[in-house]
Design a protein around this motif. Structure first.
Motif, PDB file in Angstrom:
ATOM      1  N   ARG A 264      -5.847  -6.238   2.606  1.00  8.03           N
ATOM      2  CA  ARG A 264      -5.439  -7.395   3.435  1.00  8.03           C
ATOM      3  C   ARG A 264      -4.093  -7.144   4.115  1.00  8.03           C
ATOM      4  NH1 ARG A 264      -7.453 -13.038   0.571  1.00  8.03           N
ATOM      5  NH2 ARG A 264      -9.380 -12.145  -0.198  1.00  8.03           N
ATOM      6  N   ALA A 265      -3.204  -6.477   3.403  1.00 11.05           N
ATOM      7  CA  ALA A 265      -1.903  -6.159   4.009  1.00 11.05           C
ATOM      8  C   ALA A 265      -2.125  -5.248   5.215  1.00 11.05           C
ATOM      9  CB  ALA A 265      -0.989  -5.494   2.984  1.00 11.05           C
TER      10      ALA A 265
ATOM     11  N   PRO B 139       0.819  -1.226   0.000  1.00 12.77           N
ATOM     12  CA  PRO B 139       0.000   0.000   0.000  1.00 12.77           C
ATOM     13  C   PRO B 139       0.848   1.270   0.000  1.00 12.77           C
ATOM     14  CG  PRO B 139      -0.177  -1.175   2.114  1.00 12.77           C
ATOM     15  CD  PRO B 139       0.507  -2.099   1.153  1.00 12.77           C
ATOM     16  N   PHE B 140       1.997   1.245   0.637  1.00  7.12           N
ATOM     17  CA  PHE B 140       2.836   2.454   0.675  1.00  7.12           C
ATOM     18  C   PHE B 140       3.244   2.876  -0.731  1.00  7.12           C
ATOM     19  CE2 PHE B 140       7.054   4.479   0.956  1.00  7.12           C
ATOM     20  CZ  PHE B 140       6.812   5.493   1.874  1.00  7.12           C
TER      21      PHE B 140
ATOM     22  N   PHE C 241       5.508   4.375  10.477  1.00  3.23           N
ATOM     23  CA  PHE C 241       5.366   3.902   9.097  1.00  3.23           C
ATOM     24  C   PHE C 241       3.884   3.664   8.780  1.00  3.23           C
ATOM     25  CE2 PHE C 241       6.158   0.013   6.206  1.00  3.23           C
ATOM     26  CZ  PHE C 241       6.402   0.783   5.083  1.00  3.23           C
ATOM     27  N   LEU C 242       3.235   2.966   9.699  1.00  4.42           N
ATOM     28  CA  LEU C 242       1.824   2.636   9.517  1.00  4.42           C
ATOM     29  C   LEU C 242       0.968   3.896   9.537  1.00  4.42           C
ATOM     30  CD1 LEU C 242       0.076   0.136   9.149  1.00  4.42           C
ATOM     31  CD2 LEU C 242       0.208  -0.275  11.599  1.00  4.42           C
ATOM     32  N   TYR C 243       1.305   4.824  10.399  1.00  4.81           N
ATOM     33  CA  TYR C 243       0.562   6.090  10.484  1.00  4.81           C
ATOM     34  C   TYR C 243       0.600   6.804   9.135  1.00  4.81           C
ATOM     35  CZ  TYR C 243      -1.007  10.616  12.242  1.00  4.81           C
ATOM     36  OH  TYR C 243      -1.711  11.770  12.454  1.00  4.81           O
ATOM     37  N   ARG C 244       1.783   6.810   8.539  1.00  5.54           N
ATOM     38  CA  ARG C 244       1.944   7.478   7.266  1.00  5.54           C
ATOM     39  C   ARG C 244       1.167   6.752   6.166  1.00  5.54           C
ATOM     40  NH1 ARG C 244       5.480  10.757   4.009  1.00  5.54           N
ATOM     41  NH2 ARG C 244       4.590  10.429   1.935  1.00  5.54           N
ATOM     42  N   ILE C 245       1.259   5.426   6.156  1.00  7.60           N
ATOM     43  CA  ILE C 245       0.572   4.660   5.104  1.00  7.60           C
ATOM     44  C   ILE C 245      -0.938   4.837   5.220  1.00  7.60           C
ATOM     45  CG2 ILE C 245       0.104   2.354   4.220  1.00  7.60           C
ATOM     46  CD1 ILE C 245       2.914   1.572   5.233  1.00  7.60           C
TER      47      ILE C 245
END
Lengths: 810, 810
Positions: A466-467, A412-413, A508-512
């Motif tokens: 899903r990721a 997704p990123f 990282f997740l926050y940004r994605i």
């Protein structure tokens, strides 16, 4: 720098190898070129040593790969024998140079070598065509002397047709009279058994007096001899013509010619692999004469020249220009994405996050390649959402299932980044299969397996969903679980028990999620959007309450809840990743990000040695076990050396915070050019000046020594940070040019010529710097435009065109 | 034979390497020695090239293994530099011999080398002690000249500490002043990371003027140089003393001495691996002086001399005596069971059936080793009864689960043999754990995995029972299912779908059930005994009705029911395995076995070329797919060359049928001595005259060429067939000597001195042949005994003793 330098256009690196009485002067380590097309390639060092592969650079090597930097052995070689005197030498600087000066030149898509000896000029060019699975070596001999030269020209390649050479090889060789070529098949090559490897030797411009060949390596080299003095090069020896099975196999050719004074001849040697006789005939047929060969070389060079010329910059900093204008894009596409092989690593496999990030760096110039790579990686995702950490492409299609926590999130990123640049949201509708395989057992960290088609397909949006859904975990501190490693492979035992959490993963997740939320909303997937929004809000809280250490951000929590990367630690007190991404993610208040980056400046940047360390101090005696990172010597690779991939993110974060003076300066510091400007720095750094290195040693006595060149994702990230963060040039939605420079006050400005992703729109961007750095005026073709949020934002008309954009900074 | 020969006692092989103007004369391929103890060892070729390992010969190599027979490179080397002239040479025949004659000698447990140059005698001995994990090299220099010799002696080893050398090694070296040794650790060595590798250099008998060292391979060898001319050997260079991390690592020592006329010095170099500092101190302490070192050499030699002297034979056939009296037992225990490494293969793992069969050949002299091996293999059986096809011992303890059908059956086969010879039925009561791991998925042929303890134990009888019970399968023809291969690994697609049947497996199983039934009955396990008896009766029927082809026995049935090894086939019409085992198994009427062996004689024995082929004609164009055997070139290895393992069984079958003239003759034909008696045969065969080869090429142009020496189970089987089948000497129940010779009529007889498995009973057996071959008279210490079933059967009293047994044949 004592060994060579860039050509005037920067696209060639010339290495001088003067004869010094008892041998050639050489660089401190092999300085190589990686010359590849999508299915085939060669490595060549400054001596001409290297190897050739087809289809898979690890599993189907045609000739031997070596990673011995001391001897840099020749599994492939070229020789000349003077048939009058019996003298033998190589027209390349290895394996048996004549006592004369040599010159090697690595270019984009080819390498060339030159020497002159007793009036005989020897010019060799090595390349692979844009698409054909063949290595072409073109040797031009010119007799400038006054006497005729009677010569035998020999080419030699040891055959592997596997990963490593085998003493009792099953390779069967033959001579094909119809095509005048040697062929080899290896029925024991497993998945690669179908290939036919071939080689030939031809001479243009002069009559061939004799042509001989052999596939008998024992006879060619001779017992207890080596490629520097093969038995077949002894005076008068003619190759024995042996082929068949049961030989220690090689391809060797001998052509005998006599060059009159003033005469030239061009010898051409092909080495390639095809899948059947039809393809062989067709391939040979495409190179009937010298014109076809020269056209193929021109075509290969033109491909790279065109690709790299899509972004051309002129800044006051040559260390930036030389990399951005050619070499890093070449390194990224040629070595990382196509070859997946270099001197220090030759894996042949795709890394899930590796080539995704590499491909992201191509979106500004070849979004079609980025798109294809995204879809390829999506097709290596399991039904459960996790992905293959790495896999060998067909015919192997096998890979490693692991518990790494970040791999899957790069999908997704990178997809969101691709859509933002190109506007091609339709990619989310592409239908891609999921794979299926055994789940890992409890306690099992990884398994090498052959996945199967699951029968289930989903669009790319579903793959990304899903990721994400699999990744929305929260441990005791509300942070994402670390698994057997996040970005840092070596921290594989921080969260192995399933309790450890990663602060970096939080950022990282926050940004994605921030990037992905609008895509969910645009597709009307409100359920997901709501879940992402709610998780993201909780995450923001958790990062603030448990991520912050007091003066900087922590890196992680061990399974037992102990923090890692905290002021209370004696080792790994601070880790660059958490600081950089606190700024990159936008998850934290600006003041905190500034404070975190101040700490990174104070503790991790070592300007005296030109390094940005990954963490400090290195792990050495810590009683806790973070994982195999502790097994690296302190100051080496991930363990507190410069890991260039992460160093690029530090620069990105600097630029994001508007630290104009620092960003460009540190970016230039990371350029290999800055490490190789003098004989002294070359002696310390050792590696190529024209390819970025994965890491640089951080502790004495080796501080500043480059560790691993070419095969590194930092090539792509360095390019992105240079273009997007420092020069501040980005495209949005395919047609909107955004210019938001972050350059030092002493730069008068810079100039960029940029062909947009569509390939037909060209912008000439001129930035003039008044010294304060902020954008104050913008013109498009002389017409002033309004500023948008402090940046120049230029909506370009559709269709081909050439535009002039001027930007003035205050 | 032009290269060397056996010493008078046959226990050394001497290779002469005369200087021939431009180099040494050498054998056609590396002729090696494998010198090992149970946890450590070295390989050395006639030039002194080779490698050293500790704990695992594949995964934990201390120095580089090579299998390039052309160059036979030196990862370890020894040099002398004349400090007056600057001349450099190696006291071993490689890597840079002086222009003088050299002599290499491979013995049981050591190799030695000798040359003399300008009055300086150089004698080198290489060995490993019986138990210590250390390689000892002892170089004796004697000045026979009239001038003093000022010399530097250098030892060099490239460090690996993994499977292959790494360009960016994590190895950390140090100098230990206290012990005067170099040490190395490799924190990245995974399961082997705990080891400390060390090396030292000492001189006895003379004062050392200077001692220097280095762990810096780049400086020692020099960029683009190699071990034949290292940079550190240039005149006047002293080793740089560098150690630490970040080096391309090696161990190099330099000692400077001056030898007065008539003076001698002995330099000793150790290279080893220990697990901690305590062990290091203790180990070094065990070799304080030259006496200790010479005692260790004597001890190692004495171990092998004692072992091989337990059976000493004198027959009219030197090709039999030379092998049986030392070399094959040495090859079997040293290379196959302990080292599991040689020039052409270096796997490091135990093969389930491999080392079980090897150990079976030791039961006559060291039943304790056979016993331990049986128990070790039993502990690698799954709860389901199947076994690991191969596994790496600790610290790895990982292996391959497969669907091979025969692996597991070797456990009861060898256990029954062990019990018959020793009488030690108590081994069946030994309690051994089962292992557990994932089952193979449907369609999955194999998986490399780490098994876990199942928590379930069983006695050895139970282990054997599970192996048998899992194997009592029956396909459409009532024969056992073949799975993904039986003995012939390459026939992996004959029965892969689960329908294909193996005729050979039928014979094999018939024999095992016959051997095992009495054991089941003796334990009162009537259920099993009944099942075995009933299965065996059905099997006998099936073998007769579906195994027989008309003139010989078929080999197998494909999954689709097509026979393999049938007269109707164009390729693989006849396979040796089915014929030999029809006789060995006792499953068929004698007339049929005779007819089958006649067919083997007619179709598979090629006396002109000295071969017994495995099958004929080889697979080449067959439309059916028997498996990867088809990938071998026709006539090579399993595909119709001589596979010596199976050739031994052909001789065993001949002897079983009483073909007296043929058995001994064919046995001698299989001896490597017979393939290397003249310069012409050496040039064709190429391999060592003192080690049996796994295979011999069967088709032109390479007919008669040896394919793969040392690492082969044929060493053990050849010994067994020679002793048990041809000389007809066996022990039953530990104390009964059975003599039933099967020798040609032109043999006057033979003599055997045999120490029984108990180690304290010695028999001197004298056989005199009247020409008809059958036993007609037996005396024990001069007292005539009755014949038992046509054999001499001598019940020896218990306790130590020396007996004289005389046997007269009619």
């Amino acid at each position: 720098n004592g060994h060579g330098g860039f050509s005037s256009d920067g696209r060639e690196y010339v290495i001088l190898l003067p004869w010094e009485g008892d041998g050639l002067k050489r660089p401190p380590l092999p300085w190589i070129n990686v010359i590849a097309n999508p299915r085939f390639g060669v490595l060549a060092s400054e001596t001409g040593a290297g190897y050739t592969w087809s289809r898979n650079s690890q599993a189907n090597r045609l000739t031997p790969w070596s990673n011995d930097p001391v001897s840099d052995p020749h599994g492939e070689a070229l020789y000349l024998r003077d048939e009058s005197s019996g003298a033998v030498w190589s027209p390349l600087p290895g394996p048996c140079p004549a006592p004369v000066d040599y010159r090697a030149c690595h270019g984009l898509g080819y390498s060339s070598f030159r020497c002159e000896q007793a009036g005989l000029i020897q010019e060799t060019t090595l390349f692979v065509p844009r698409e054909d699975p063949v290595r072409i070596l073109r040797l031009c001999l010119t007799n400038r002397g006054t006497e005729p030269h009677a010569l035998s020209v020999f080419s030699y390649q040891r055959l592997v047709m596997a990963n490593q050479p085998q003493a009792e090889s099953a390779i069967v060789t033959a001579y094909d009279d119809r095509l005048d070529i040697l062929t080899a098949t290896n029925p024991q090559a497993g998945d690669f058994a179908g290939g036919i490897v071939f080689a030939n030797a031809r001479v243009f411009g002069i009559e061939v007096e004799d042509h001989a060949y052999s596939a008998d390596r024992l006879a060619f080299i001779g017992r207890h001899r080596d490629p520097s003095a093969p038995a077949a090069l002894e005076p008068g020896v003619r190759l024995n013509g042996r082929v068949g099975d049961g030989l220690d196999p090689c391809f060797a050719h001998q052509v005998r010619i006599t060059l009159a004074p003033g005469e030239s001849a061009i010898c051409v040697f092909l080495l390639g692999e095809v899948m059947d006789a039809t393809e062989l005939t067709a391939l040979i047929g495409r190179y009937p004469d010298l014109d076809a060969i020269d056209a193929a070389l021109e075509d290969a060079r033109a491909f790279w020249t065109d690709l790299v010329s899509r972004v051309q910059v002129e800044t006051p900093e040559p260390a930036i220009d030389l990399m951005l204008n050619g070499w890093l894009t070449y390194q990224n596409l040629g070595c990382r994405i196509w070859a997946r092989s270099a001197f220090y690593q030759s894996g042949g496999a795709f890394g899930y996050r590796d080539q995704l990030q590499d491909a992201a760096a191509l979106v500004a110039i070849r979004p079609d390649l980025t798109r294809a790579q995204i879809l390829l990686h999506a097709a290596h995702q399991f039904q459960e959402g996790d992905v293959l950490h790495w896999w060998h492409p067909e015919p192997l299609e096998r890979g490693l299932r692991t518990r790494f926590s970040d791999d899957l999130l790069w999908l997704p990123f990178v997809a969101a980044h691709y859509i933002r640049v190109t506007g091609d949201a339709a990619i989310l509708d592409e239908n891609i299969p999921f794979i299926v395989a055994d789940l890992l057992e409890p306690g099992e960290d990884e398994r090498y397996l052959q996945p199967h088609p699951s029968g289930e397909n989903g669009d790319l949006y579903e793959h990304c969903r899903r990721a994400l859904d699999r990744s929305l975990t929260a441990g005791a501190h509300g942070l994402p679980l670390m698994g057997t490693g996040d970005w840092n492979d070596g921290m594989n035992r921080v969260g192995r028990e399933g309790q450890g959490e990663s602060v970096w993963m939080g950022f990282f997740l926050y940004r994605i999620l921030g990037d992905f939320l609008p895509l969910s909303e645009a597709r009307g997937d409100r359920t997901s959007a709501e879940r992402y929004r709610s998780y993201r809000a909780d995450l923001e809280q958790a990062l603030e309450s448990s991520g912050w250490d007091g003066d900087w951000y922590r890196r992680a929590y061990y399974d037992d809840g102990t923090p890692l990367g905290s002021a209370q630690d004696a080792e790994c007190r601070i880790d660059a990743l958490a600081q950089s991404w606190s700024a990159i993610s936008g998850a934290v208040p600006l003041a905190r990000a500034e404070q975190a980056m101040d700490a990174l400046e104070a503790h991790l940047i070592d300007e005296a040695n030109g390094l940005i360390r990954l963490l400090a101090p290195p792990f050495a005696g810590t009683p806790k076990d973070p994982g195999y990172i502790k097994g690296y010597v302190a100051g080496v690779r991930e363990n507190g050396g410069q890991y260039t991939h992460a160093a690029c993110w530090a620069v990105m974060a600097m630029a994001g915070l508007g630290r104009r003076e620092r960003a460009a300066r540190l970016l230039a510091m990371l350029s290999p050019v800055s490490h190789t400007s003098t004989p002294e720095t070359v002696a310390r750094y050792r590696l190529e000046p024209y390819a970025v290195a994965a890491d640089i040693y951080g502790t004495q006595p080796h501080v500043g020594r480059g560790g691993w060149s070419w095969y590194t994702g930092s090539a792509g990230w360095w390019s992105r940070v240079a273009l997007e963060s420092v020069l501040g040039i980005e495209i949005e939605g395919g047609r909107t040019l955004v210019v938001r420079p972050c350059i030092p006050s002493d730069w008068p400005g810079y100039r960029v010529v940029y062909r947009l992703p569509d390939g037909v729109t060209e912008c000439e961007i001129q930035v003039d710097n008044g010294g304060l750095g902020g954008v104050i005026e913008v013109w498009l073709d002389g017409v002033a435009l309004a500023l948008d949020a402090g940046a120049a934002r230029v909506n370009l008309p559709s269709g081909a065109g050439r535009y002039r954009v001027q930007v003035r900074l205050g």
